[in-house]
Design a protein around this motif. Sequence first.
Motif, short mmCIF file in Angstrom:
data_model
loop_
_atom_site.label_atom_id
_atom_site.label_comp_id
_atom_site.label_asym_id
_atom_site.label_seq_id
_atom_site.Cartn_x
_atom_site.Cartn_y
_atom_site.Cartn_z
N TYR A 228 0.81 -1.22 0.00
CA TYR A 228 0.00 0.00 0.00
C TYR A 228 0.84 1.27 0.00
O TYR A 228 0.42 2.30 -0.50
N ASN A 229 2.03 1.20 0.62
CA ASN A 229 2.70 2.45 0.94
C ASN A 229 4.18 2.48 0.61
O ASN A 229 4.87 3.41 1.01
N ASN A 230 4.68 1.47 -0.10
CA ASN A 230 6.12 1.40 -0.36
C ASN A 230 6.43 1.06 -1.81
O ASN A 230 7.10 0.07 -2.11
N TYR A 233 9.83 -0.07 -3.11
CA TYR A 233 10.25 -1.46 -2.87
C TYR A 233 9.18 -2.39 -3.45
O TYR A 233 8.33 -2.90 -2.72
N PRO A 234 9.19 -2.58 -4.76
CA PRO A 234 8.08 -3.29 -5.41
C PRO A 234 7.89 -4.74 -4.96
O PRO A 234 6.79 -5.28 -5.08
N GLU A 235 8.94 -5.37 -4.40
CA GLU A 235 8.79 -6.77 -3.95
C GLU A 235 8.39 -6.89 -2.48
O GLU A 235 8.19 -7.99 -1.97
N LEU A 236 8.28 -5.75 -1.81
CA LEU A 236 7.85 -5.76 -0.41
C LEU A 236 6.32 -5.85 -0.34
O LEU A 236 5.62 -5.21 -1.11
N GLU A 237 5.82 -6.64 0.58
CA GLU A 237 4.40 -6.60 0.94
C GLU A 237 4.33 -5.93 2.31
O GLU A 237 4.95 -6.39 3.26
N ASP A 238 3.60 -4.81 2.40
CA ASP A 238 3.53 -4.12 3.68
C ASP A 238 2.22 -4.39 4.42
O ASP A 238 1.97 -3.84 5.49
N PHE A 239 1.38 -5.27 3.86
CA PHE A 239 0.11 -5.63 4.50
C PHE A 239 -0.23 -7.07 4.14
O PHE A 239 -0.03 -7.51 3.00
N GLY A 240 -0.77 -7.80 5.11
CA GLY A 240 -1.27 -9.14 4.83
C GLY A 240 -2.26 -9.55 5.90
O GLY A 240 -2.17 -9.11 7.05
N ASP A 241 -3.25 -10.34 5.51
CA ASP A 241 -4.15 -10.89 6.53
C ASP A 241 -4.63 -12.27 6.09
O ASP A 241 -4.46 -12.67 4.94
N GLN A 252 -9.43 -18.38 13.38
CA GLN A 252 -8.46 -17.29 13.56
C GLN A 252 -8.64 -16.26 12.47
O GLN A 252 -8.90 -16.59 11.31
N TYR A 253 -8.48 -15.00 12.86
CA TYR A 253 -8.22 -13.93 11.89
C TYR A 253 -6.96 -13.23 12.38
O TYR A 253 -6.81 -12.97 13.58
N PHE A 254 -6.03 -12.93 11.46
CA PHE A 254 -4.88 -12.12 11.85
C PHE A 254 -4.51 -11.14 10.75
O PHE A 254 -4.81 -11.36 9.58
N ARG A 255 -3.88 -10.06 11.19
CA ARG A 255 -3.36 -9.05 10.26
C ARG A 255 -1.93 -8.72 10.66
O ARG A 255 -1.63 -8.55 11.85
N VAL A 256 -1.06 -8.64 9.65
CA VAL A 256 0.32 -8.21 9.87
C VAL A 256 0.62 -7.07 8.90
O VAL A 256 0.05 -7.01 7.80
N ASP A 257 1.49 -6.16 9.30
CA ASP A 257 1.80 -5.04 8.40
C ASP A 257 3.12 -4.39 8.78
O ASP A 257 3.65 -4.61 9.87
N TRP A 258 3.63 -3.59 7.84
CA TRP A 258 4.83 -2.78 8.05
C TRP A 258 4.45 -1.30 8.02
O TRP A 258 5.14 -0.47 7.44
N LEU A 259 3.35 -0.96 8.67
CA LEU A 259 2.79 0.40 8.57
C LEU A 259 2.77 1.14 9.91
O LEU A 259 2.06 2.14 10.05
N THR A 260 3.54 0.70 10.88
CA THR A 260 3.56 1.36 12.20
C THR A 260 4.04 2.81 12.07
O THR A 260 5.13 3.06 11.54
N PRO A 261 3.24 3.77 12.56
CA PRO A 261 3.64 5.17 12.47
C PRO A 261 4.76 5.52 13.45
O PRO A 261 4.92 4.86 14.49
N ASP A 262 5.52 6.56 13.11
CA ASP A 262 6.67 6.95 13.94
C ASP A 262 6.26 7.41 15.33
O ASP A 262 7.07 7.38 16.26
N ALA A 354 -2.53 -16.41 -1.39
CA ALA A 354 -3.02 -15.05 -1.09
C ALA A 354 -3.46 -14.31 -2.33
O ALA A 354 -2.80 -14.36 -3.38
N ILE A 355 -4.58 -13.60 -2.21
CA ILE A 355 -5.02 -12.66 -3.25
C ILE A 355 -4.10 -11.45 -3.16
O ILE A 355 -3.86 -10.91 -2.07
N VAL A 356 -3.57 -11.02 -4.30
CA VAL A 356 -2.70 -9.83 -4.32
C VAL A 356 -3.54 -8.61 -4.64
O VAL A 356 -4.16 -8.52 -5.71
N ILE A 357 -3.62 -7.69 -3.70
CA ILE A 357 -4.40 -6.46 -3.89
C ILE A 357 -3.53 -5.46 -4.65
O ILE A 357 -2.43 -5.12 -4.19
N GLN A 358 -4.01 -5.03 -5.79
CA GLN A 358 -3.22 -4.10 -6.61
C GLN A 358 -3.56 -2.65 -6.28
O GLN A 358 -4.69 -2.32 -6.04
#
Length: 358
Positions: A228-230, A233-241, A252-262, A354-358
């Motif tokens: 969503y935000n990087n 870095y085209p090969e990075l996934e910054d969101f997944g669930d 189970q439902y889980f979400r992981v991301d690389w979007l933690t704000p400073d 996983a479905i890849v969200i474009q």
Amino acid sequence: MVQKSDGMNYAPKGKPNAVVKPGEFVFAAVALDHGHIYGMTNGLLEAGATLKWVYDRDPAKAAAYAAKYPQAKIAASEEEVLQDPEVRLIAGAAVPSERCALGLRAMDAGKDYFTDKAPFTTLEQLESAKQKVKETGRKYMVYFSERLHVEAAIYAGQLIEQGAIGKVVQVIGFGPHRLSAPSRPEWFFKKANYCGILGDIGSHQIEQFLFYAGCKDAKVLHSKVANYNNPEYPELEDFGDATLLGDNGATQYFRVDWLTPDGLGTWGDGRTTILGTDGYIELRKYIDVARDKSGDHVYLVNHTGEHHFEVSGQVGFPFFGELILDCINRTEKAMTQEHAFKAAELCLKAQEQAIVIQ
């Protein structure tokens, strides 16, 4: 003081609780590509293990490690470590795509293997490790730090075991991480090296589900990933669930991301909610946002009322001592091999479908 700004260098320290005498259980650190090797080392040392060797292809990494743990001799080669009959366990935090190969070499040399998560980047690697375990009788153990090295997470397991919330029917996990892109190595952004976000940090979440819900197996019902935000870095996934269904009916439902704000006071606001038939538990692992900068908060609501436990420094990290004794006694108290491999398999399947969200 534990470094809290980014997860890559998060290395918890606990109270020493030795299960063996000095020299009784010798280990070595090989492949220092991820900072988790420091947390793994701390846990083993606190449980009484003796650190003898360190080896990395990059002499600077080996030197930095030896500066922190001066008892570690810098080996001239990986072979020097693997050929030492005193070494019982190889601890490694290699580039994820290289973790399996190191494990196979360690097991071939008659050592047990303890790797950082995620333990594999392909299902083929998993199959080769299963085969090697069968062939050698060695262990392929995994550092799922978000459960094994977090006192709140350990305490939640104890509450569930005591029946505090009845039968677990659902686990919801949130594993946000701060990207800190400039401090990341090049391999971190290559999908062939790290597998994808669900195969990588998603492994923590799936392992916790299997453990808390008491599942031996599960199906991945749905998963998706995005960047969503990087865009740089085209090969990075910054969101997944993902959504999973356990073999005992738990979900189970889980979400992981690389979007933690400073603005957050730590590297990620890791949370887990565990719903049982008689109550629920919420873990605020690393921070209680806008209230308390410390972590290890456990909230329990059941028929006896509402409870809040601050367990930092109270519970300890029993996994490491149990692992050492498992290696010595050939038992499976710390974690079964089946459990470690099942968590690995499911995160790889979640990634694969996983479905890849474009």
